[in-house]
Design a protein around this motif. Sequence first.
Motif, PDB file in Angstrom:
ATOM      1  N   ALA A 115       9.956 -20.654   5.873  1.00  9.63           N
ATOM      2  CA  ALA A 115       8.964 -20.182   4.889  1.00  9.63           C
ATOM      3  C   ALA A 115       8.144 -19.073   5.521  1.00  9.63           C
ATOM      4  CB  ALA A 115       8.078 -21.330   4.449  1.00  9.63           C
ATOM      5  N   ARG A 116       8.401 -17.830   5.055  1.00  8.34           N
ATOM      6  CA  ARG A 116       7.684 -16.714   5.656  1.00  8.34           C
ATOM      7  C   ARG A 116       6.453 -16.329   4.821  1.00  8.34           C
ATOM      8  NH1 ARG A 116      11.808 -13.191   3.573  1.00  8.34           N
ATOM      9  NH2 ARG A 116      10.954 -11.463   2.347  1.00  8.34           N
ATOM     10  N   VAL A 117       5.585 -15.509   5.447  1.00  5.71           N
ATOM     11  CA  VAL A 117       4.321 -15.089   4.817  1.00  5.71           C
ATOM     12  C   VAL A 117       3.562 -16.312   4.280  1.00  5.71           C
ATOM     13  CG1 VAL A 117       3.253 -13.299   3.372  1.00  5.71           C
ATOM     14  CG2 VAL A 117       5.581 -12.983   4.162  1.00  5.71           C
ATOM     15  N   PRO A 118       3.481 -17.381   5.081  1.00  8.59           N
ATOM     16  CA  PRO A 118       2.912 -18.642   4.578  1.00  8.59           C
ATOM     17  C   PRO A 118       1.427 -18.541   4.270  1.00  8.59           C
ATOM     18  CG  PRO A 118       3.285 -18.771   6.944  1.00  8.59           C
ATOM     19  CD  PRO A 118       3.942 -17.503   6.479  1.00  8.59           C
ATOM     20  N   LEU A 119       0.756 -17.536   4.873  1.00 10.55           N
ATOM     21  CA  LEU A 119      -0.682 -17.379   4.628  1.00 10.55           C
ATOM     22  C   LEU A 119      -0.953 -16.168   3.729  1.00 10.55           C
ATOM     23  CD1 LEU A 119      -1.844 -18.097   8.312  1.00 10.55           C
ATOM     24  CD2 LEU A 119      -1.771 -19.693   6.371  1.00 10.55           C
ATOM     25  N   ALA A 120       0.076 -15.701   3.029  1.00 11.27           N
ATOM     26  CA  ALA A 120      -0.065 -14.521   2.158  1.00 11.27           C
ATOM     27  C   ALA A 120      -0.762 -13.386   2.915  1.00 11.27           C
ATOM     28  CB  ALA A 120      -0.784 -14.862   0.858  1.00 11.27           C
ATOM     29  N   SER A 121      -0.228 -13.071   4.096  1.00 12.08           N
ATOM     30  CA  SER A 121      -0.752 -11.995   4.963  1.00 12.08           C
ATOM     31  C   SER A 121      -2.202 -12.247   5.381  1.00 12.08           C
ATOM     32  CB  SER A 121      -0.646 -10.616   4.282  1.00 12.08           C
ATOM     33  OG  SER A 121       0.619 -10.404   3.717  1.00 12.08           O
ATOM     34  N   GLY A 122      -2.582 -13.486   5.500  1.00 10.69           N
ATOM     35  CA  GLY A 122      -3.948 -13.831   5.937  1.00 10.69           C
ATOM     36  C   GLY A 122      -4.885 -14.170   4.784  1.00 10.69           C
ATOM     37  N   MET A 123      -4.519 -13.792   3.567  1.00 14.37           N
ATOM     38  CA  MET A 123      -5.362 -14.060   2.383  1.00 14.37           C
ATOM     39  C   MET A 123      -5.645 -15.567   2.240  1.00 14.37           C
ATOM     40  SD  MET A 123      -6.649 -13.085  -0.700  1.00 14.37           S
ATOM     41  CE  MET A 123      -6.012 -11.481  -1.148  1.00 14.37           C
ATOM     42  N   LEU A 124      -4.636 -16.394   2.529  1.00 13.35           N
ATOM     43  CA  LEU A 124      -4.802 -17.841   2.328  1.00 13.35           C
ATOM     44  C   LEU A 124      -5.556 -18.529   3.476  1.00 13.35           C
ATOM     45  CD1 LEU A 124      -1.354 -18.678   0.655  1.00 13.35           C
ATOM     46  CD2 LEU A 124      -3.620 -18.736  -0.412  1.00 13.35           C
ATOM     47  N   THR A 125      -6.078 -17.738   4.398  1.00 13.16           N
ATOM     48  CA  THR A 125      -6.999 -18.330   5.375  1.00 13.16           C
ATOM     49  C   THR A 125      -8.400 -18.411   4.777  1.00 13.16           C
ATOM     50  OG1 THR A 125      -7.697 -16.215   6.335  1.00 13.16           O
ATOM     51  CG2 THR A 125      -5.735 -17.257   7.295  1.00 13.16           C
ATOM     52  N   GLY A 126      -8.623 -17.687   3.691  1.00 11.31           N
ATOM     53  CA  GLY A 126      -9.933 -17.699   3.028  1.00 11.31           C
ATOM     54  C   GLY A 126     -10.954 -16.788   3.682  1.00 11.31           C
ATOM     55  N   LYS A 127     -10.519 -15.945   4.625  1.00 12.05           N
ATOM     56  CA  LYS A 127     -11.508 -15.126   5.362  1.00 12.05           C
ATOM     57  C   LYS A 127     -11.755 -13.761   4.725  1.00 12.05           C
ATOM     58  CE  LYS A 127      -8.115 -13.089   8.490  1.00 12.05           C
ATOM     59  NZ  LYS A 127      -7.645 -12.976   9.872  1.00 12.05           N
ATOM     60  N   MET A 128     -11.011 -13.445   3.685  1.00  9.95           N
ATOM     61  CA  MET A 128     -11.134 -12.092   3.111  1.00  9.95           C
ATOM     62  C   MET A 128     -12.080 -12.063   1.915  1.00  9.95           C
ATOM     63  SD  MET A 128      -7.199 -10.972   3.474  1.00  9.95           S
ATOM     64  CE  MET A 128      -6.470 -11.026   5.121  1.00  9.95           C
ATOM     65  N   ASN A 129     -12.642 -10.893   1.667  1.00  9.26           N
ATOM     66  CA  ASN A 129     -13.492 -10.722   0.483  1.00  9.26           C
ATOM     67  C   ASN A 129     -13.335  -9.289  -0.035  1.00  9.26           C
ATOM     68  OD1 ASN A 129     -15.324  -8.957   1.900  1.00  9.26           O
ATOM     69  ND2 ASN A 129     -16.091 -10.795   2.927  1.00  9.26           N
ATOM     70  N   LYS A 130     -14.086  -8.961  -1.045  1.00  8.77           N
ATOM     71  CA  LYS A 130     -13.913  -7.651  -1.703  1.00  8.77           C
ATOM     72  C   LYS A 130     -14.155  -6.476  -0.765  1.00  8.77           C
ATOM     73  CE  LYS A 130     -15.000  -8.858  -6.518  1.00  8.77           C
ATOM     74  NZ  LYS A 130     -13.654  -8.845  -7.064  1.00  8.77           N
ATOM     75  N   THR A 131     -14.970  -6.700   0.279  1.00  9.59           N
ATOM     76  CA  THR A 131     -15.294  -5.567   1.161  1.00  9.59           C
ATOM     77  C   THR A 131     -14.438  -5.534   2.431  1.00  9.59           C
ATOM     78  OG1 THR A 131     -17.000  -6.831   2.265  1.00  9.59           O
ATOM     79  CG2 THR A 131     -17.705  -5.531   0.364  1.00  9.59           C
ATOM     80  N   THR A 132     -13.527  -6.473   2.577  1.00  8.09           N
ATOM     81  CA  THR A 132     -12.670  -6.485   3.774  1.00  8.09           C
ATOM     82  C   THR A 132     -11.870  -5.178   3.831  1.00  8.09           C
ATOM     83  OG1 THR A 132     -12.421  -8.873   3.568  1.00  8.09           O
ATOM     84  CG2 THR A 132     -10.817  -7.740   4.961  1.00  8.09           C
ATOM     85  N   SER A 133     -11.839  -4.573   5.029  1.00  8.33           N
ATOM     86  CA  SER A 133     -11.020  -3.358   5.153  1.00  8.33           C
ATOM     87  C   SER A 133     -10.018  -3.552   6.289  1.00  8.33           C
ATOM     88  CB  SER A 133     -11.911  -2.144   5.414  1.00  8.33           C
ATOM     89  OG  SER A 133     -12.587  -2.338   6.632  1.00  8.33           O
ATOM     90  N   PHE A 134      -8.988  -2.754   6.266  1.00  8.87           N
ATOM     91  CA  PHE A 134      -7.908  -2.892   7.246  1.00  8.87           C
ATOM     92  C   PHE A 134      -7.657  -1.556   7.937  1.00  8.87           C
ATOM     93  CE2 PHE A 134      -7.252  -5.937   3.803  1.00  8.87           C
ATOM     94  CZ  PHE A 134      -7.207  -7.126   4.513  1.00  8.87           C
ATOM     95  N   ALA A 135      -7.209  -1.611   9.173  1.00  7.55           N
ATOM     96  CA  ALA A 135      -6.928  -0.387   9.940  1.00  7.55           C
ATOM     97  C   ALA A 135      -5.864   0.453   9.225  1.00  7.55           C
ATOM     98  CB  ALA A 135      -6.442  -0.770  11.343  1.00  7.55           C
ATOM     99  N   THR A 136      -5.847   1.733   9.535  1.00 11.24           N
ATOM    100  CA  THR A 136      -4.892   2.610   8.836  1.00 11.24           C
ATOM    101  C   THR A 136      -3.446   2.219   9.139  1.00 11.24           C
ATOM    102  OG1 THR A 136      -5.212   4.136  10.662  1.00 11.24           O
ATOM    103  CG2 THR A 136      -6.311   4.683   8.587  1.00 11.24           C
ATOM    104  N   ASP A 137      -3.191   1.644  10.329  1.00 11.03           N
ATOM    105  CA  ASP A 137      -1.821   1.259  10.656  1.00 11.03           C
ATOM    106  C   ASP A 137      -1.555  -0.222  10.345  1.00 11.03           C
ATOM    107  OD1 ASP A 137      -3.521   0.352  12.610  1.00 11.03           O
ATOM    108  OD2 ASP A 137      -2.155   0.766  14.285  1.00 11.03           O
ATOM    109  N   ASP A 138      -2.335  -0.798   9.449  1.00  8.95           N
ATOM    110  CA  ASP A 138      -2.143  -2.190   9.025  1.00  8.95           C
ATOM    111  C   ASP A 138      -1.501  -2.151   7.633  1.00  8.95           C
ATOM    112  OD1 ASP A 138      -2.559  -4.804   7.923  1.00  8.95           O
ATOM    113  OD2 ASP A 138      -4.250  -5.132   9.303  1.00  8.95           O
TER     114      ASP A 138
END
Length: 327
Positions: free
Chosen positions: A199-222
């Motif tokens: 089972a891959r992407v089990p955390l939906a790219s980290g979304m299912l850890t619950g740590k993200m919100n509307k203002t979360t930003s990611f590096a340009t190479d992410d």
Amino acid sequence: MNYRELGPTGWKVSEVSFGAWAIGHAWGQVDDKDSLAALHKSIDMGVNFIDTADVYGDGRSERLVAKVRKERSETIHVATKAGRRLDPHTADGYNSQNLTAFIERSLKNLDTDCLDLVQLHCPPAEVYYRPEVFGALDDLVRAGKIRYYGVSVEKVEEALKAIEYPGVQTVQIIFNMFRHRPSELFFAEAKRRQVGILARVPLASGMLTGKMNKTTSFATDDHRNFNRHGEAFDVGETFSGVDYDTGLAAVERLREAVPAGATLTQLALRWILMFDAVTCAIPGAKRPSQAEDNILAAELPALTGEQMRVVRDVYEDCIKERVHHLW
Ligand SMILES: NC(=O)c1ccc[n+]([C@@H]2O[C@H](COP(=O)([O-])OP(=O)(O)OC[C@H]3O[C@@H](n4cnc5c(N)ncnc54)[C@H](OP(=O)(O)O)[C@@H]3O)[C@@H](O)[C@H]2O)c1
């Protein structure tokens, strides 16, 4: 840690294993020291299976895995992937000559004489209709270059087609609290044919850890920055194809199902393990603390009927209509 049979391979692999994409590339800055520590921590906690690919950091991930394997006495099964070095990425590229060259390169990166498990890396759908591709893999098994092979797929229908080939021992597929469809028909078929499921992407790219919100930003190479809508590779991979704001809203409702004393991450992984057709989840981890959080999911008791109902309801209410038919 609990262990499950990986298809007919005879291996018993840790039900929470390790996904080694993020330690290669495309997830922002990652320090090799942290990556190595995450791998060691995982093995300390009983992980004996690692999923990597020749393209993760152009071999960086495979080489880190090789280094760790050399430093440990435990048996560590390593699955790698082949095909995505093709440019253009076409079905015709999946021929004996190219596959052999990719395998030779992975043998060097992984510093071994024989690869444990090689998966076709989300090839074009056409590949599943070409028996000669699987024949080429059979030849590589006979030549002693690879022990077993399997596929990593995008769609349920590709998975169903792939397991018609008797040599396919494993299928890697997206399965998580946002992607339920594999559990409908595919799991029953895979079980009937004794095919292992990663089972891959089990955390939906980290979304299912619950740590993200509307203002979360990611590096340009992410890839969570540059592939959010499938621009760079397949739609469906980043955040497992769920629209970011829809995902955030669903996560808020999922918190209700988190077992006392556990984390949302652990709920996400324990939910996957509730399906006995699944051999293991392969969450990515960039540092030891993430690996530990993930692996502790295996210690949780089975989820209750009520917790399973909450996850099902959230899927039905927020997600299903938007994604169910796509993969
Ligand atoms: N086509 C394919 O075959 C394919 C495609 C995708 C994935 N895969 C395989 O599946 C594996 C897993 O999928 P994935 O890596 O895409 O996604 P994932 O496992 O759903 O998410 C992993 C990411 O979530 C964050 N994270 C992990 N554990 C955490 C924790 N406990 N607390 C907070 N954040 C945490 C980390 O990133 P941050 O800290 O940066 O948020 C980590 O890189 C990959 O590593 C790869 O082996 C294969």
